[in-house]
Design a protein around this motif. Structure first.
Motif, PDB file in Angstrom:
ATOM      1  N   MET A   1       0.809  -1.126  -0.238  1.00 22.37           N
ATOM      2  CA  MET A   1      -0.126  -0.087  -0.069  1.00 22.37           C
ATOM      3  C   MET A   1       0.825   1.244  -0.109  1.00 22.37           C
ATOM      4  O   MET A   1       1.798   1.408   0.666  1.00 22.37           O
ATOM      5  CB  MET A   1      -0.901   0.004   1.357  1.00 22.37           C
ATOM      6  CG  MET A   1      -1.843   1.279   1.408  1.00 22.37           C
ATOM      7  SD  MET A   1      -2.565   1.369   2.848  1.00 22.37           S
ATOM      8  CE  MET A   1      -1.045   1.913   3.860  1.00 22.37           C
ATOM      9  N   ASN A   2       0.588   2.143  -0.919  1.00 21.91           N
ATOM     10  CA  ASN A   2       1.214   3.529  -0.777  1.00 21.91           C
ATOM     11  C   ASN A   2       0.145   4.645  -0.409  1.00 21.91           C
ATOM     12  O   ASN A   2      -0.922   4.490  -0.729  1.00 21.91           O
ATOM     13  CB  ASN A   2       1.935   3.827  -2.245  1.00 21.91           C
ATOM     14  CG  ASN A   2       2.675   2.681  -2.806  1.00 21.91           C
ATOM     15  OD1 ASN A   2       3.730   2.454  -2.102  1.00 21.91           O
ATOM     16  ND2 ASN A   2       2.718   2.035  -3.945  1.00 21.91           N
ATOM     17  N   TYR A   3       0.726   5.645   0.001  1.00 23.15           N
ATOM     18  CA  TYR A   3      -0.269   6.673   0.214  1.00 23.15           C
ATOM     19  C   TYR A   3       0.795   7.994   0.109  1.00 23.15           C
ATOM     20  O   TYR A   3       1.941   8.093   0.159  1.00 23.15           O
ATOM     21  CB  TYR A   3      -0.592   6.523   1.695  1.00 23.15           C
ATOM     22  CG  TYR A   3       0.489   6.812   2.733  1.00 23.15           C
ATOM     23  CD1 TYR A   3       1.152   5.571   3.386  1.00 23.15           C
ATOM     24  CD2 TYR A   3       1.040   7.903   3.451  1.00 23.15           C
ATOM     25  CE1 TYR A   3       1.895   5.613   4.374  1.00 23.15           C
ATOM     26  CE2 TYR A   3       2.010   8.056   4.292  1.00 23.15           C
ATOM     27  CZ  TYR A   3       2.350   6.845   4.623  1.00 23.15           C
ATOM     28  OH  TYR A   3       3.267   6.867   5.879  1.00 23.15           O
ATOM     29  N   LYS A   4      -0.293   9.044  -0.139  1.00 26.04           N
ATOM     30  CA  LYS A   4       0.212  10.466   0.008  1.00 26.04           C
ATOM     31  C   LYS A   4      -0.867  11.168   0.649  1.00 26.04           C
ATOM     32  O   LYS A   4      -1.950  10.963   1.013  1.00 26.04           O
ATOM     33  CB  LYS A   4      -0.121  10.984  -1.605  1.00 26.04           C
ATOM     34  CG  LYS A   4       0.934  10.836  -2.305  1.00 26.04           C
ATOM     35  CD  LYS A   4       1.134  11.377  -3.698  1.00 26.04           C
ATOM     36  CE  LYS A   4       0.032  11.581  -4.687  1.00 26.04           C
ATOM     37  NZ  LYS A   4      -0.293  12.271  -5.839  1.00 26.04           N
ATOM     38  N   THR A   5      -0.213  12.295   1.456  1.00 22.66           N
ATOM     39  CA  THR A   5      -1.049  13.069   2.275  1.00 22.66           C
ATOM     40  C   THR A   5      -1.036  14.626   2.105  1.00 22.66           C
ATOM     41  O   THR A   5      -0.037  15.037   1.528  1.00 22.66           O
ATOM     42  CB  THR A   5      -0.759  12.767   3.809  1.00 22.66           C
ATOM     43  OG1 THR A   5       0.555  13.404   3.980  1.00 22.66           O
ATOM     44  CG2 THR A   5      -0.820  11.356   4.373  1.00 22.66           C
ATOM     45  N   GLU A   6      -2.095  15.416   2.156  1.00 23.53           N
ATOM     46  CA  GLU A   6      -2.142  16.762   2.122  1.00 23.53           C
ATOM     47  C   GLU A   6      -3.234  17.127   3.061  1.00 23.53           C
ATOM     48  O   GLU A   6      -4.369  16.604   3.242  1.00 23.53           O
ATOM     49  CB  GLU A   6      -2.485  17.189   0.676  1.00 23.53           C
ATOM     50  CG  GLU A   6      -3.529  16.773   0.161  1.00 23.53           C
ATOM     51  CD  GLU A   6      -4.031  17.292  -1.404  1.00 23.53           C
ATOM     52  OE1 GLU A   6      -2.956  17.264  -1.918  1.00 23.53           O
ATOM     53  OE2 GLU A   6      -5.023  17.556  -1.522  1.00 23.53           O
ATOM     54  N   SER A   7      -2.850  18.259   3.752  1.00 25.76           N
ATOM     55  CA  SER A   7      -3.694  18.961   4.609  1.00 25.76           C
ATOM     56  C   SER A   7      -4.079  20.485   4.182  1.00 25.76           C
ATOM     57  O   SER A   7      -3.343  21.058   4.017  1.00 25.76           O
ATOM     58  CB  SER A   7      -3.122  18.664   6.016  1.00 25.76           C
ATOM     59  OG  SER A   7      -3.959  19.218   7.067  1.00 25.76           O
ATOM     60  N   GLU A   8      -5.181  20.727   4.612  1.00 19.94           N
ATOM     61  CA  GLU A   8      -5.651  22.190   4.200  1.00 19.94           C
ATOM     62  C   GLU A   8      -6.997  22.678   4.698  1.00 19.94           C
ATOM     63  O   GLU A   8      -8.113  21.696   4.727  1.00 19.94           O
ATOM     64  CB  GLU A   8      -5.875  21.996   2.566  1.00 19.94           C
ATOM     65  CG  GLU A   8      -5.836  23.552   2.161  1.00 19.94           C
ATOM     66  CD  GLU A   8      -6.008  23.451   0.225  1.00 19.94           C
ATOM     67  OE1 GLU A   8      -6.250  22.655  -0.053  1.00 19.94           O
ATOM     68  OE2 GLU A   8      -5.653  24.537  -0.162  1.00 19.94           O
ATOM     69  N   ASN A   9      -7.172  23.558   5.329  1.00 18.81           N
ATOM     70  CA  ASN A   9      -8.309  23.948   5.848  1.00 18.81           C
ATOM     71  C   ASN A   9      -8.876  23.133   6.881  1.00 18.81           C
ATOM     72  O   ASN A   9     -10.120  22.943   6.635  1.00 18.81           O
ATOM     73  CB  ASN A   9      -9.634  24.578   4.660  1.00 18.81           C
ATOM     74  CG  ASN A   9      -8.820  25.447   3.791  1.00 18.81           C
ATOM     75  OD1 ASN A   9      -8.118  26.328   4.391  1.00 18.81           O
ATOM     76  ND2 ASN A   9      -9.335  25.598   2.694  1.00 18.81           N
ATOM     77  N   GLY A  10      -8.314  22.583   7.491  1.00 20.65           N
ATOM     78  CA  GLY A  10      -8.892  21.465   8.650  1.00 20.65           C
ATOM     79  C   GLY A  10      -9.202  20.307   8.129  1.00 20.65           C
ATOM     80  O   GLY A  10      -9.758  19.303   8.989  1.00 20.65           O
ATOM     81  N   THR A  11      -8.874  19.904   6.845  1.00 20.03           N
ATOM     82  CA  THR A  11      -9.083  18.466   6.374  1.00 20.03           C
ATOM     83  C   THR A  11      -7.904  17.904   6.004  1.00 20.03           C
ATOM     84  O   THR A  11      -7.154  18.472   5.175  1.00 20.03           O
ATOM     85  CB  THR A  11     -10.233  18.481   5.211  1.00 20.03           C
ATOM     86  OG1 THR A  11     -11.422  19.267   5.663  1.00 20.03           O
ATOM     87  CG2 THR A  11     -10.326  17.227   4.608  1.00 20.03           C
ATOM     88  N   THR A  12      -7.489  16.805   6.217  1.00 20.83           N
ATOM     89  CA  THR A  12      -6.577  15.829   5.727  1.00 20.83           C
ATOM     90  C   THR A  12      -6.839  15.011   4.904  1.00 20.83           C
ATOM     91  O   THR A  12      -8.016  14.183   5.328  1.00 20.83           O
ATOM     92  CB  THR A  12      -5.701  15.381   7.087  1.00 20.83           C
ATOM     93  OG1 THR A  12      -5.240  16.257   7.855  1.00 20.83           O
ATOM     94  CG2 THR A  12      -4.412  14.389   6.443  1.00 20.83           C
TER      95      THR A  12
END
Lengths: 177, 101
Positions: B1-12
């Motif tokens: 499993m691979n993943y990418k994360t981003e977080s903006e305006n209180g939402t990840t």
């Protein structure tokens, strides 16, 4: 699958090039593959990868390298062979031996024997079911469903059997460290 | 499993891809530890790129939900398709998570 198995007493086995002959001899002598190894004449076909073996040749067994790779697991679909065994001292064959019974009347079998480590890291269920499809043993239409069933059975036996992990009660990330 | 994360305006948002099975516990644990500091109100697990999930993968999603409850973060599962969608349906995950297309 191509016809023409060799006679019972003379066998050609596909062997990963990285394996040491002493380890191969020890595995064969252990009775893990054949019950009476002294009655068996074995010729090795050696290759670096499963792709290097002749597509039309039949192999009585395929000895996979220790800490088998995905590439070698691909041998399940690539090779004309029904018995795949990782050459690892960690495997206790116990009552699985011999993997190829002397009076083997069974047809359409596929046996894969791996160490716990290899089984944990490789997509065994997927490759196994793909191999069943390639051999015409299951229909394309049900392959996805079979894969789910095989994956669950495989995961349960590995996690609760080999690894003896008890996940009853509250599950936590710590249970898997 | 691979993943990418981003977080903006209180939402990840976490984009997962590949196969999500019992062997992915280390990766998933690492993922949880990576996103915890964001302190987001919502965590979206985008599984559109996940081709296969087993019951262990479902269990890890439940652990993510538990983690969310501890940190007051709503966990949403988005984009399930094929076998993954089927598994979520069979396991009645619609009663446990908000599921989005």
């Amino acid at each position: 699958m191509a016809a023409g198995k060799e006679s019972r007493m003379n066998h050609t086995i596909a062997v990963a090039q990285s394996l040491v002959q002493d380890d191969i001899d020890a595995l064969l002598a252990s009775g893990a593959i054949w019950e009476f190894p002294n009655n068996i004449s074995v010729k090795n076909a050696v290759a670096q990868t499963p792709e290097d073996f002749s597509h039309g040749s039949y192999f009585s067994a395929c000895l996979l390298p220790t800490d088998t790779s995905r590439e070698w697991l691909g041998g399940l679909t690539r090779l004309n062979c029904e018995t795949f065994v990782e050459c690892s001292s960690e495997i206790d064959f116990a009552d699985l031996a011999p993997l190829i019974p002397t009076h083997d009347k069974s047809k359409n079998t596929l046996s894969v024997c791996l160490s716990t480590r290899s089984a944990y890291y490789l997509p065994v269920a997927r490759k196994f079911v793909t191999a069943l499809r390639h051999r015409g043993l299951i229909d394309e239409k049900i392959a996805a469903t079979v894969e789910m069933a095989v994956q669950e059975a495989f995961a349960n036996s590995l996690i609760h059997g080999n690894l003896e992990l008890d996940t009853s009660g509250h599950l936590s990330m710590d249970s898997f460290t | 499993m691979n993943y990418k994360t981003e977080s903006e305006n209180g939402t990840t948002t976490v984009q997962l891809s590949g196969r999500f099975t019992f062997g992915d516990h280390s990766s998933f644990r690492k993922l949880i530890e990576e996103i915890r500091p964001y302190g987001s109100k919502t965590c979206v697990l985008d599984v559109a790129g996940v081709e296969f999930i087993d019951s262990a993968g479902l269990g890890m999603l439940l652990l993510a939900r538990d983690e969310g409850e501890r940190t007051n973060t709503a966990v949403v599962i988005r984009g399930a398709r094929g076998q993954v969608k089927r598994m979520l349906e069979v396991a009645r995950f619609d009663t446990l998570f908000k599921l989005e297309d």
